[in-house]
Design a protein around this motif. Structure first.
Motif, PDB file in Angstrom:
ATOM      1  N   LEU A 181     122.123   5.373  25.052  1.00  0.00           N
ATOM      2  CA  LEU A 181     122.497   5.919  23.741  1.00  0.00           C
ATOM      3  C   LEU A 181     123.201   7.270  23.872  1.00  0.00           C
ATOM      4  CD1 LEU A 181     122.217   5.089  20.777  1.00  0.00           C
ATOM      5  CD2 LEU A 181     120.127   6.450  20.663  1.00  0.00           C
ATOM      6  N   HIS A 182     122.855   8.068  24.896  1.00  0.00           N
ATOM      7  CA  HIS A 182     123.452   9.405  25.011  1.00  0.00           C
ATOM      8  C   HIS A 182     124.941   9.339  25.373  1.00  0.00           C
ATOM      9  CE1 HIS A 182     122.569   8.403  29.225  1.00  0.00           C
ATOM     10  NE2 HIS A 182     123.507   9.284  29.544  1.00  0.00           N
ATOM     11  N   ARG A 183     125.420   8.207  25.924  1.00  0.00           N
ATOM     12  CA  ARG A 183     126.850   8.102  26.232  1.00  0.00           C
ATOM     13  C   ARG A 183     127.687   8.014  24.964  1.00  0.00           C
ATOM     14  NH1 ARG A 183     129.582   4.664  28.530  1.00  0.00           N
ATOM     15  NH2 ARG A 183     128.361   2.789  28.126  1.00  0.00           N
ATOM     16  N   HIS A 184     127.155   7.404  23.913  1.00  0.00           N
ATOM     17  CA  HIS A 184     127.878   7.280  22.649  1.00  0.00           C
ATOM     18  C   HIS A 184     127.604   8.478  21.727  1.00  0.00           C
ATOM     19  CE1 HIS A 184     128.791   3.050  23.649  1.00  0.00           C
ATOM     20  NE2 HIS A 184     127.567   3.035  24.147  1.00  0.00           N
ATOM     21  N   ALA A 185     126.417   9.070  21.790  1.00  0.00           N
ATOM     22  CA  ALA A 185     126.064  10.243  20.978  1.00  0.00           C
ATOM     23  C   ALA A 185     125.316  11.221  21.875  1.00  0.00           C
ATOM     24  CB  ALA A 185     125.201   9.836  19.777  1.00  0.00           C
ATOM     25  N   LEU A 235     121.537   4.228  13.675  1.00  0.00           N
ATOM     26  CA  LEU A 235     120.640   5.259  14.208  1.00  0.00           C
ATOM     27  C   LEU A 235     121.333   6.598  14.437  1.00  0.00           C
ATOM     28  CD1 LEU A 235     118.537   3.217  16.796  1.00  0.00           C
ATOM     29  CD2 LEU A 235     118.035   3.686  14.401  1.00  0.00           C
ATOM     30  N   THR A 236     122.608   6.596  14.773  1.00  0.00           N
ATOM     31  CA  THR A 236     123.287   7.836  15.159  1.00  0.00           C
ATOM     32  C   THR A 236     124.302   8.314  14.143  1.00  0.00           C
ATOM     33  OG1 THR A 236     124.995   6.613  16.371  1.00  0.00           O
ATOM     34  CG2 THR A 236     123.007   7.239  17.581  1.00  0.00           C
ATOM     35  N   ASP A 237     124.460   7.642  13.012  1.00  0.00           N
ATOM     36  CA  ASP A 237     125.477   8.039  12.041  1.00  0.00           C
ATOM     37  C   ASP A 237     125.023   9.268  11.262  1.00  0.00           C
ATOM     38  OD1 ASP A 237     127.823   7.939  10.539  1.00  0.00           O
ATOM     39  OD2 ASP A 237     126.850   6.799   8.961  1.00  0.00           O
ATOM     40  N   ASP A 238     125.878  10.294  11.190  1.00  0.00           N
ATOM     41  CA  ASP A 238     125.682  11.511  10.405  1.00  0.00           C
ATOM     42  C   ASP A 238     124.326  12.165  10.682  1.00  0.00           C
ATOM     43  OD1 ASP A 238     126.268  13.518   8.647  1.00  0.00           O
ATOM     44  OD2 ASP A 238     125.736  12.375   6.847  1.00  0.00           O
ATOM     45  N   PRO A 239     124.070  12.630  11.891  1.00  0.00           N
ATOM     46  CA  PRO A 239     122.795  13.316  12.170  1.00  0.00           C
ATOM     47  C   PRO A 239     122.840  14.754  11.665  1.00  0.00           C
ATOM     48  CG  PRO A 239     124.124  13.277  14.147  1.00  0.00           C
ATOM     49  CD  PRO A 239     124.910  12.531  13.102  1.00  0.00           C
TER      50      PRO A 239
END
Length: 314
Positions: free
Chosen positions: A195-199, A233-237
Motif C-alpha cells: 500500500l505504501h507504494r501507491h500512498a 482506503l487511501t482517498d483524501d486522507p
C-alpha cells in the motif's frame, strides 16, 4: 463579594470555567457569541463552541431568539451567574392562612348537690334551686392537611449536543471473513504491504498489517477489486496523517461493501427483468453490407435494384 457554592461546577471542564470567568469580566451588554469570544481569546472557534455548549447544558448560558422591529430574527446569548434558579423549579406558593374557626360556646353543666351531714332534723324549709356553673370545654384541634411533595419538573434547558465528558458509543469491530483461507490471507497481506507504494503516507508496521488482514480479506471475499479497495482506503486522507492504521481500521469497518448476490437472487432478478427482442445483423449477398434482418438475404437497396431490373426486363 459573596460567593455561593454551586454543586454543578465540579462537573464542568476547566476550559468552560475559564470561559465563564472571561464572560463575567466583560461589561454589561457585551457580545458573547462564538466569533466575538474568538476575537478576544486565544482558543479557536471549535473549542469556544464546545465550552459554550457545556455552559448551556449546565444552565449558565441561555440562547433566546428575538424578533427585531424590522422582522429579522436574531439570537441573544444571556449568561447567568446563578443557574440554580433556572435548573430547579420554584416551590409552590403556600396556601393563604385560613381564618380560625370560632370556638363553640361553653355548655352550662349543673353542679352536683352536696348532701348535708346527718344531725338533728331541721325545720322544714324550701330546697334552694341549683345554680348553673359554666365549665369551658376546649375545642378539638383541627386535623392537619397532608402537604403533597412537589412533582419533579423537567429541566428548563435540555442540551442538544452531548458534552465532551459524555460516554461515547463503543466502536464497531473490524469485519471478519467467513473463512480466512490461505489464499485470502496471502492476498490481504500482499495488498497491505504494497500500500505504501501507491500512498507513501500509509506505511504500516508488521503488527498493523497482521491486525488489518482480516478486514481486507472480508472486502476481497465480497468480490471487491484491489484497485477499488485501495481507492476507498487511501482517498483524501487528513493532513498530516498521524495514525494511518487507525484510519484504515475505521474505513475498513464503515465502508464495507455489501455481500454479492447469490445465484438465486440473480435468477429472481433475471425473471423480473424486461425482455427485448434484438434483430441480428445479416450480410448482404450482393454488396456485403450489414443490415438487420431475422433471415439472411439482400439489403434494401439491393432488393430495390433487383425489382427495378425485373420490371425493365418484363
Amino acid at each position: 463579594m459573596a460567593r455561593h457554592r454551586d454543586p454543578l461546577r465540579r462537573d464542568i471542564s476547566c476550559i468552560a470555567v475559564g470561559l465563564a470567568v472571561r464572560i463575567q469580566s466583560l461589561p454589561q451588554g457585551a457580545k458573547v457569541g462564538i466569533k466575538a469570544l474568538a476575537a478576544r481569546c486565544r482558543e479557536g472557534e471549535k473549542r469556544i463552541a464546545a465550552a459554550l455548549r457545556e455552559l448551556e447544558a449546565h444552565g449558565y448560558l441561555r440562547r433566546v431568539r428575538d424578533r427585531l422591529p424590522s422582522g429579522r430574527i436574531i439570537t441573544r446569548t444571556v449568561f447567568c451567574n446563578r443557574p440554580t434558579a433556572l435548573l430547579h423549579s420554584r416551590r409552590p406558593a403556600e396556601a393563604p392562612p385560613q381564618p380560625a374557626k370560632p370556638e363553640p360556646a361553653p355548655t352550662p353543666v349543673p353542679a352536683p348537690m352536696q348532701q348535708p351531714a346527718p344531725g338533728p332534723a331541721p325545720a322544714p324549709m324550701q330546697e334552694p334551686a341549683p345554680v348553673p356553673v359554666c365549665i369551658p370545654t376546649a375545642a378539638p384541634p383541627a386535623p392537619e392537611e397532608p402537604v403533597a411533595p412537589p412533582a419533579p419538573s423537567a429541566p428548563l434547558f435540555v442540551p442538544r449536543v452531548p458534552p465532551p465528558t459524555a460516554p461515547k458509543a463503543p466502536r464497531r469491530p473490524l469485519p471478519q471473513p467467513s473463512e480466512l483461507t490461505p489464499d485470502l490471507d496471502r492476498a490481504a497481506t500482499a495488498f497491505l504491504s504494497d500500500l505504501h507504494r501507491h500512498a507513501p503516507q500509509f506505511t504500516l508496521s508488521e503488527d498493523d498489517v497482521r491486525r488489518l488482514v482480516p478486514g481486507v480479506a472480508a472486502w476481497l471475499e465480497r468480490a471487491a477489486s484491489p484497485d477499488a479497495i485501495r481507492r476507498a482506503l487511501t482517498d483524501d486522507p487528513p493532513h498530516p496523517l498521524k495514525h494511518p492504521a487507525k484510519l484504515l481500521t475505521y474505513r475498513l469497518t464503515e465502508l464495507l461493501p455489501p455481500a454479492p448476490p447469490g445465484v438465486d437472487a440473480l435468477a429472481a432478478l433475471d425473471r423480473h427483468r424486461p425482455r427485448f427482442t434484438v434483430t441480428p445483423f445479416q450480410t448482404c449477398e450482393d454488396c456485403d453490407r450489414a443490415f438487420r434482418s431475422p433471415a439472411p438475404g439482400h439489403c434494401r437497396d439491393c432488393r430495390e435494384t433487383r425489382a427495378a431490373y425485373a420490371q425493365a426486363a418484363a
